[in-house]
Design a protein around this motif. Structure first.
Motif, mmCIF file in Angstrom:
data_model
loop_
_atom_site.group_PDB
_atom_site.id
_atom_site.type_symbol
_atom_site.label_atom_id
_atom_site.label_comp_id
_atom_site.label_asym_id
_atom_site.label_seq_id
_atom_site.Cartn_x
_atom_site.Cartn_y
_atom_site.Cartn_z
ATOM 1 N N GLY A 1 27.890 60.986 27.742
ATOM 2 C CA GLY A 1 26.560 60.457 27.703
ATOM 3 C C GLY A 1 26.789 59.741 26.254
ATOM 4 O O GLY A 1 26.176 58.961 25.148
ATOM 5 N N LYS A 2 28.325 58.626 26.937
ATOM 6 C CA LYS A 2 29.016 57.837 25.956
ATOM 7 C C LYS A 2 28.256 56.295 26.526
ATOM 8 O O LYS A 2 28.439 55.501 26.211
ATOM 9 C CB LYS A 2 29.921 57.488 25.372
ATOM 10 N N GLY A 3 27.652 56.178 27.355
ATOM 11 C CA GLY A 3 27.221 55.042 28.018
ATOM 12 C C GLY A 3 28.740 54.861 29.053
ATOM 13 O O GLY A 3 29.229 55.164 29.668
ATOM 14 N N PRO A 4 28.503 53.807 29.557
ATOM 15 C CA PRO A 4 29.896 53.307 30.778
ATOM 16 C C PRO A 4 30.762 52.461 29.866
ATOM 17 O O PRO A 4 31.198 52.694 28.858
ATOM 18 C CB PRO A 4 28.722 51.639 30.720
ATOM 19 N N VAL A 5 31.525 52.543 31.378
ATOM 20 C CA VAL A 5 32.969 52.097 30.521
ATOM 21 C C VAL A 5 33.268 51.441 32.126
ATOM 22 O O VAL A 5 33.195 50.877 32.998
ATOM 23 C CB VAL A 5 33.969 53.215 30.489
ATOM 24 N N LEU A 6 34.284 50.092 31.208
ATOM 25 C CA LEU A 6 34.869 49.341 32.389
ATOM 26 C C LEU A 6 36.156 49.665 32.430
ATOM 27 O O LEU A 6 37.021 49.688 31.630
ATOM 28 C CB LEU A 6 35.342 47.952 31.846
ATOM 29 N N LEU A 7 36.371 49.590 33.915
ATOM 30 C CA LEU A 7 38.332 49.616 34.073
ATOM 31 C C LEU A 7 38.285 48.611 35.116
ATOM 32 O O LEU A 7 37.883 47.831 35.837
ATOM 33 C CB LEU A 7 38.508 51.139 34.935
ATOM 34 N N GLU A 8 39.804 47.823 34.305
ATOM 35 C CA GLU A 8 40.186 46.847 35.230
ATOM 36 C C GLU A 8 41.576 47.053 36.204
ATOM 37 O O GLU A 8 42.750 47.940 35.456
ATOM 38 C CB GLU A 8 40.565 45.455 34.229
ATOM 39 N N MET A 9 41.811 47.033 37.655
ATOM 40 C CA MET A 9 43.129 48.057 38.068
ATOM 41 C C MET A 9 43.488 46.571 39.328
ATOM 42 O O MET A 9 43.133 45.841 39.185
ATOM 43 C CB MET A 9 41.594 48.519 39.395
ATOM 44 N N LYS A 10 44.817 46.625 38.408
ATOM 45 C CA LYS A 10 45.569 45.363 38.530
ATOM 46 C C LYS A 10 46.252 45.943 39.808
ATOM 47 O O LYS A 10 46.772 46.874 39.856
ATOM 48 C CB LYS A 10 46.678 45.388 37.485
ATOM 49 N N THR A 11 45.661 45.385 40.857
ATOM 50 C CA THR A 11 46.256 45.907 42.273
ATOM 51 C C THR A 11 46.419 44.034 43.156
ATOM 52 O O THR A 11 46.792 43.192 42.112
ATOM 53 C CB THR A 11 45.208 46.605 42.757
ATOM 54 N N TYR A 12 46.311 44.516 44.290
ATOM 55 C CA TYR A 12 47.042 43.504 45.088
ATOM 56 C C TYR A 12 46.642 42.917 46.775
ATOM 57 O O TYR A 12 46.966 44.772 47.317
ATOM 58 C CB TYR A 12 48.415 43.533 45.156
ATOM 59 N N ARG A 13 46.186 42.182 47.353
ATOM 60 C CA ARG A 13 45.755 42.440 48.566
ATOM 61 C C ARG A 13 46.923 42.198 49.249
ATOM 62 O O ARG A 13 47.535 41.076 49.226
ATOM 63 C CB ARG A 13 44.116 41.966 49.286
ATOM 64 N N TYR A 14 47.766 42.062 50.296
ATOM 65 C CA TYR A 14 48.673 42.547 51.230
ATOM 66 C C TYR A 14 48.422 40.702 52.612
ATOM 67 O O TYR A 14 48.895 39.619 52.390
ATOM 68 C CB TYR A 14 49.554 42.926 51.605
ATOM 69 N N ARG A 15 46.801 40.698 52.767
ATOM 70 C CA ARG A 15 46.447 40.452 53.311
ATOM 71 C C ARG A 15 45.240 39.212 53.007
ATOM 72 O O ARG A 15 45.105 38.744 51.706
ATOM 73 C CB ARG A 15 45.268 40.828 54.619
ATOM 74 N N GLY A 16 44.701 37.608 53.541
ATOM 75 C CA GLY A 16 44.211 36.877 53.101
ATOM 76 C C GLY A 16 42.810 37.726 52.673
ATOM 77 O O GLY A 16 42.907 38.741 53.140
ATOM 78 N N HIS A 17 41.742 36.620 52.515
ATOM 79 C CA HIS A 17 41.095 37.466 52.035
ATOM 80 C C HIS A 17 39.491 37.932 52.655
ATOM 81 O O HIS A 17 39.836 38.785 52.687
ATOM 82 C CB HIS A 17 39.741 35.921 50.979
ATOM 83 N N SER A 18 39.834 37.384 53.393
ATOM 84 C CA SER A 18 39.587 37.407 54.660
ATOM 85 C C SER A 18 40.167 37.911 56.251
ATOM 86 O O SER A 18 41.051 36.827 55.960
ATOM 87 C CB SER A 18 37.977 36.986 55.213
ATOM 88 N N MET A 19 40.059 37.774 57.782
ATOM 89 C CA MET A 19 40.958 37.890 58.156
ATOM 90 C C MET A 19 41.295 36.391 58.887
ATOM 91 O O MET A 19 42.070 36.042 59.208
ATOM 92 C CB MET A 19 40.438 38.639 59.204
ATOM 93 N N SER A 20 40.503 35.276 58.429
ATOM 94 C CA SER A 20 39.840 34.160 58.468
ATOM 95 C C SER A 20 40.956 33.284 57.473
ATOM 96 O O SER A 20 41.248 32.350 57.517
ATOM 97 C CB SER A 20 39.506 32.875 58.848
ATOM 98 N N ASP A 21 41.341 33.721 56.513
ATOM 99 C CA ASP A 21 42.151 33.489 55.582
ATOM 100 C C ASP A 21 44.064 33.252 55.802
ATOM 101 O O ASP A 21 44.341 34.142 55.783
ATOM 102 C CB ASP A 21 41.664 33.731 54.229
ATOM 103 N N PRO A 22 44.447 32.314 55.943
ATOM 104 C CA PRO A 22 45.892 31.962 55.858
ATOM 105 C C PRO A 22 46.476 32.475 55.078
ATOM 106 O O PRO A 22 47.772 32.639 54.886
ATOM 107 C CB PRO A 22 46.040 30.296 56.314
ATOM 108 N N ALA A 23 45.594 32.295 53.294
ATOM 109 C CA ALA A 23 46.576 32.204 52.264
ATOM 110 C C ALA A 23 47.511 31.880 51.819
ATOM 111 O O ALA A 23 48.743 32.457 51.223
ATOM 112 C CB ALA A 23 47.026 34.426 52.309
#
Length: 356
Positions: free
Chosen positions: A261-283
């Protein structure tokens, strides 16, 4: 002659006392890596591998023209969804995310056949072929999308959390968004409301470093995103999102905080995507060497394999899991390709509450 009122000087003492109050504010305990059993680790490995192979197959089908529109793959980020959602209570806790949503659905135990059928726009899909990659829902599983508007799911997630609190069902909402969406205005309106009403919600920033193609360091004046809730008195925790045990450990701490009952919490997940933003993104905004370096040193599935090796799990057992997963994924693709497209009459359904 009228005189200008003298400016009130800001007391250094007051500033110090505010800092002290902030430091003394109750915060969640520091997460520790989750102590998983061998069986739990094997399930983590299997579930992450399912996402990886499923997304690779989706990429292939997109290249063949069987998946249309936009398609955002979750390859590289598997530990986030599995680590967090493995700690939830299915049927009780709700999940909402943006348009990179296939992995989150698989993490919540939704049938791969229904997800692949949706990706290919078939009537058997979980949204009857009308949602596609970005707009998948399963109210049965309390999975509420799949949203194409950047950051919109955060406000909806606050609404889901309000629903949990209002009905007193003991549920928690897990609301995912990315580093790019963290700069959207509605995110902070949601933060403010969530803290004021002590809503049972875990805000999760999946910081995969590049949003739609701009480095977080160039796009955000405060690039330590776990601090983004501090002005709303929402505690934040930064987590290694490439380590399944670190993520699950953080999930345990966050859930304890919210459920008490203490309210919200924020988690920042430091991660990484191997592909482009979408399939049409050459990155082209990053080098191949950078991507390969992350694969070589931080891959979540390889990291899980190392944990399993420490527990005596051999290559033969892992190869058997790999074979099982490939079979499931291939069958989902076959199921999707064999399923019919929606009937033309479906154009007029799900537009309004009633059919007219």
């Amino acid at each position: 002659m009228a005189t200008t009122p003298a400016k009130k000087s800001v007391s250094k003492k007051a500033s110090v006392s505010e800092d002290a109050a902030r430091a003394n504010r109750e915060r969640p305990t520091e997460p520790k890596p989750y102590k998983a059993t061998k069986e739990e680790l094997l399930k983590f490995y299997r579930d992450m591998l399912l996402i990886r192979r499923f997304e690779e197959k989706a990429g292939q089908l997109y290249g063949l023209g069987l998946i249309g529109g936009f398609c955002h793959l979750y390859i590289g980020q598997e530990a986030v969804a599995i680590g967090l959602q493995s700690a939830l209570t299915p049927g009780k806790d709700s999940v909402i995310t943006g348009y990179r949503d296939h992995g989150h659905m698989l993490a919540y135990g939704i049938d791969p056949n229904l997800i692949m059928a949706e990706l290919t726009g078939r009537a058997a899909g979980i949204s009857r072929g009308k949602g596609g990659s970005m707009h998948m829902f399963s109210t049965e599983h309390k999975f509420y999308g799949g949203h194409g508007i950047v950051g919109a799911q955060v406000s909806l997630g606050a609404g889901l959390a309000f629903g949990h609190k209002y009905s007193n069902d003991g549920g928690v909402c897990l609301a995912y968004f990315g580093d790019g969406a963290s700069n959207q205005g509605q995110v902070y309106e949601s933060f403010n409301m969530a803290e004021l009403w002590k809503l049972p919600i875990i805000f999760v920033i999946e910081n995969n470093q590049y949003a739609m193609g701009t480095s977080v360091n160039r796009a955000s004046s405060e690039d330590q995103l776990y601090r983004r809730g501090e002005s709303f008195r929402i505690p934040g925790i930064q987590v290694d999102g490439m380590d399944i045990l670190a993520v699950r450990g953080a999930a345990e701490v966050a859930l304890d905080w919210v459920r008490s009952g203490k309210g919200p919490v924020l988690l920042e997940m430091k991660t990484y995507r191997y592909r482009g933003h979408s399939m049409s993104d050459p990155a082209k905004y990053r080098s191949r060497d950078e991507v390969q370096s992350v694969r070589d040193n931080s891959d979540p599935i390889e990291g899980c394999k190392a944990y399993l090796a420490d527990l005596g799990v051999g290559e033969d057992e892992l190869k058997a899991i790999e074979k099982e997963i490939r079979k499931i994924v291939n069958e989902s693709a076959d199921f999707a390709e064999a399923s019919p497209e929606p009937d033309l009459s479906e154009l007029y359904t799900d537009v309004l509450v009633e059919q007219y």
